[in-house]
Design an enzyme around this catalytic site. Sequence first.
Site, PDB file in Angstrom:
ATOM      1  N   CYS A 128       0.823  -1.213   0.000  1.00 43.38           N
ATOM      2  CA  CYS A 128       0.000   0.000   0.000  1.00 43.38           C
ATOM      3  C   CYS A 128       0.853   1.258   0.000  1.00 43.38           C
ATOM      4  CB  CYS A 128      -0.949   0.000   1.186  1.00 43.38           C
ATOM      5  SG  CYS A 128      -0.139   0.078   2.814  1.00 43.38           S
ATOM      6  N   HIS A 271      -2.053   0.800   7.822  1.00 41.37           N
ATOM      7  CA  HIS A 271      -2.292   1.138   6.420  1.00 41.37           C
ATOM      8  C   HIS A 271      -1.828   2.567   6.174  1.00 41.37           C
ATOM      9  CE1 HIS A 271      -3.970   0.319   2.541  1.00 41.37           C
ATOM     10  NE2 HIS A 271      -4.904   1.272   2.610  1.00 41.37           N
ATOM     11  N   ASN A 296     -12.064   8.413  -1.615  1.00 45.84           N
ATOM     12  CA  ASN A 296     -11.368   9.540  -1.014  1.00 45.84           C
ATOM     13  C   ASN A 296     -12.023   9.841   0.321  1.00 45.84           C
ATOM     14  OD1 ASN A 296      -9.633   9.828  -3.195  1.00 45.84           O
ATOM     15  ND2 ASN A 296     -11.033  11.196  -4.271  1.00 45.84           N
TER      16      ASN A 296
END
Length: 727
Positions: A128, A271, A296
Site C-alpha cells: 500500500c 495502512h 477519497n
Amino acid sequence: MNDWHEFNAAIKSIYCNAEGDSSSIINRLVGLAMKSEDSTFIEAVLVLKENVSKVDKQLRFLWLTSTINSRFYPPIPISEASPVSWNKTEYCAPGTEELQRRYPGRAKLQNEEDYSGGIEQCRDVPDCSLVASLINLRSKNLNLPLIKQISSTKYHVNLSFNGSNKRLVTVDISQIPTSVDGKQLSLKSNDISDKIGELALLLVSKGTYSTDGSNISIDTYRLSGFLPEITQVNSYPFEKLWKFHKSNLCLMGAGTGNRSNDMIKPLVENHDYSIIDITYDSRLVKLRDPRNSALNVEISYEQYLKNFKQLYLNWNQEKLFKRSQVLHFRYDTSRYNKFSIVADKPLFHLVNNSKVTETVWLLLESHLQDEGSQENRSVSFLNEAPECIICPIEPPVECGGNHIGLQLVKLRLDAETERLLYCYSTTNNNFSIHSFSVVKEICFQRLKDTKSLFAKVLFSFPYEIEGKASFDTCNFFQNPTFELEVHSEQDYQVLMDAACISTSSHDLINIQVYYFNDYELIKPIMFDNHYQPGQGLKQDVPILTNVKYMIVCSTYGPPASTEFELLASIRLSSSWRLISGITLRSVNLIYGTYPYHCRNRFHWKETSDKLKIQMTLPTKKYSTNKLFIRVVPVESSARLRMRCNIFEPESALCVYECQEYRTCPSGGIVIPDLEVSRTNIVVLMIERSVPISSCLPTEGQLDELELFVGSSQKIRIEKYSDDVIPK
C-alpha cells in the site's frame, strides 16, 4: 549485443577493482568501437575512456555496494546505460505457495490503457505504501522514477538506494504471475510506467510479491529520491501542514499504525494513505486509499490527529537546495561498538563558513542488504556530538528513521560555526550521508584526523598486582598509568575529559589525574572517590597545554575484563582547533623513568623501629648513578608514619635527609632523581614512628614493606648489618 555485454563486464571491472591497469581493458573496447557501426556504443566507449581517470574511492564504493540478493544494480543513469541486462533474472517470484496456486501462469504485463480509474493496489500484493507513493507522484505530475524501454519486454529504471539516486534496475515484464481468469499480480493503472515502477521496487526490496511492507516515506524516496521525513502526526500544527501541501515542495502521507478498534470508518489499521488535499477554511484533510481509487476520505484535522500515528513527508531537494554532496562509509561493529562512547564512532565535521545563518539537511541512508541479513533488526542514527565526546552514546530525541534506515536531520548553523556529528549502528552495514545546503560555504566531511580532539589507548590490568589496588590501598601506584600532554603553539588552559571503559559492566572503575611529577600521588586534580560500573568518567578537568600530566586507572576489585580503553578529549567549546595534538601513552612510573629495576621485601625486627638497606652501586671510578626510590608498606595503615634517610656507611655523610615522619601516601614515599657519585655503597635507613605491638587488630601486619628502586646503572640491594632480613 555481444559488444555491450563486454562493455558491461569492462566497466564493472574498472570501477570495482582498486588496483590494476585498466588501459588494456579500454584499448580492447576502443578496438571493438572502431569496428562497430553502433554510434551509441562508440559514444559510450569514448565517455568511459574519458572518465576512467576520474574514478575515486567514493565512486568505487558505490560500485562495490551494488549487489543485493545476488543481483547487481550499478550506479548508472538510464541515459548512459547499455541496452542489455546486468542480471540473469529480472522479475519477481510469487513469494508464497498460496500466491503460486492462485497465479499459476506467467504472462506479459498488461497495458491497461482503457482503464478509467486511478492507481489502485492489487489486494494480493501488500504494498500500500508503494502504491500511495505513486499516487502522490502522479498527483504532482512528476514522471518518476525515470524509465527507459530497452526491448519489447525489458525496461531500465533508476531508483534511489545504496547511496545513489541513479541505481540501474532492469525489469522483465514477460514473467508476471497471472491467474486463470487473466488477473495479474500488479497494481491497476492506465499508465504502464506505474506498473513498471512497482515491479522495479518490489524486485529490489525482496524479489517477490510477498513483501514485508514499508511506508510512504521509504518508498517515495526509493522511487524519486525525495528526502524522507517520518514524524508524529502532532509534530506540525495544521497551519504548517497546509503550507507544506500548498508549497509543492513535498509529498505527504499518513499511516494509521497499530491503532485500536475505535478508528473511524473506512480507515483501517496498519495502512498508509496519500494526503491529496488540505482545506484551510474547513480544516479538512483529504486522503486517498491506495486500495480503492474511488475512495477519497475527508476527515477533520482533529480526526487526523486521533486516527493516525505517523506523518510522512518527502521533500523535493532540488527545489529546496542548490548544493549537495554525499559521503559513503562502512560501519564495522567489531571496530566501532566495542565501547559504547561517541569518540569511538565515525565522526563528521560540519562547518558554516558563510557570514549568515544557514540551513543544512543531512540524510543518513542505510544500504539495502541481502535478504536474511540483520538490516530489519538494525538501529542506526546520526546525532550531534555532545560537548564531552567520551560520554556514552544517546539516540536523538526525535529520530523517526532510526529503525528504517533513513533518517533526516535538519540543522541551522549560525554564521562561522561548526558542528561535530557521529553515526551509530547496531549492525554491520554500509552507509551514505547526503548533505544539502543552499550555499557553497557549507563544508561537510568525515573527520579522520582526530589527534587535536581526543587520544585513546587500549590496555589491560597487570596480573602481578597482589590484592586490591583501589586508591585507598598501598597498591594503588601499581595500576596502569598513562602520560597525557595536550600540545599547542601557545599555552592555553583547556577543559579535559577522561574516561576509562571496560568491556564488562561488572568492573567498578575510577580514574585520577595528577601532575606528572607527583610520583607519590599526593595531589589528585579534582579528586573523585567514586567507582563507577563499566566506565569511569572524569569531566571538565582544567589543565594547561604543553604540560605533562599523569592518569591512573584502577578497579575496585580484581578486573573482570581483559580489555579496557582510556580516552582523553578536549571539550568542543575549548577551541579544540587551536590544539595541534594530544599525546596519551602508557608509562611505568613504579621505578621512575630509569631502565634498571630492583624490587624486594623487608621485615622490621619486632624490637626495632629502624630498618637499614644497603644498595651497592657500580665500582666504576667517578661514575654517577641516578636513583629513584619508592618505599611502600605491604599493608595500608593511617597510623603508620615513616621517614627515610640515605647515608654513606664509611663516612656517615648524609646523601638524602628527611627529618619529619610522614603518613605514607598512595604512591608510597618516593625519593626521585637522587644522584650518587664517588661511592659504591649507600644505605637507606627507614624509620617508623610507632612500634608494631600497638597496631590495631584489623590493620594486619605492619612489620613488612616493599622497596622499588629504579636506576640509571645496575645496582644490587642487600642486607646491611643485622637489621635486614630479606624475604
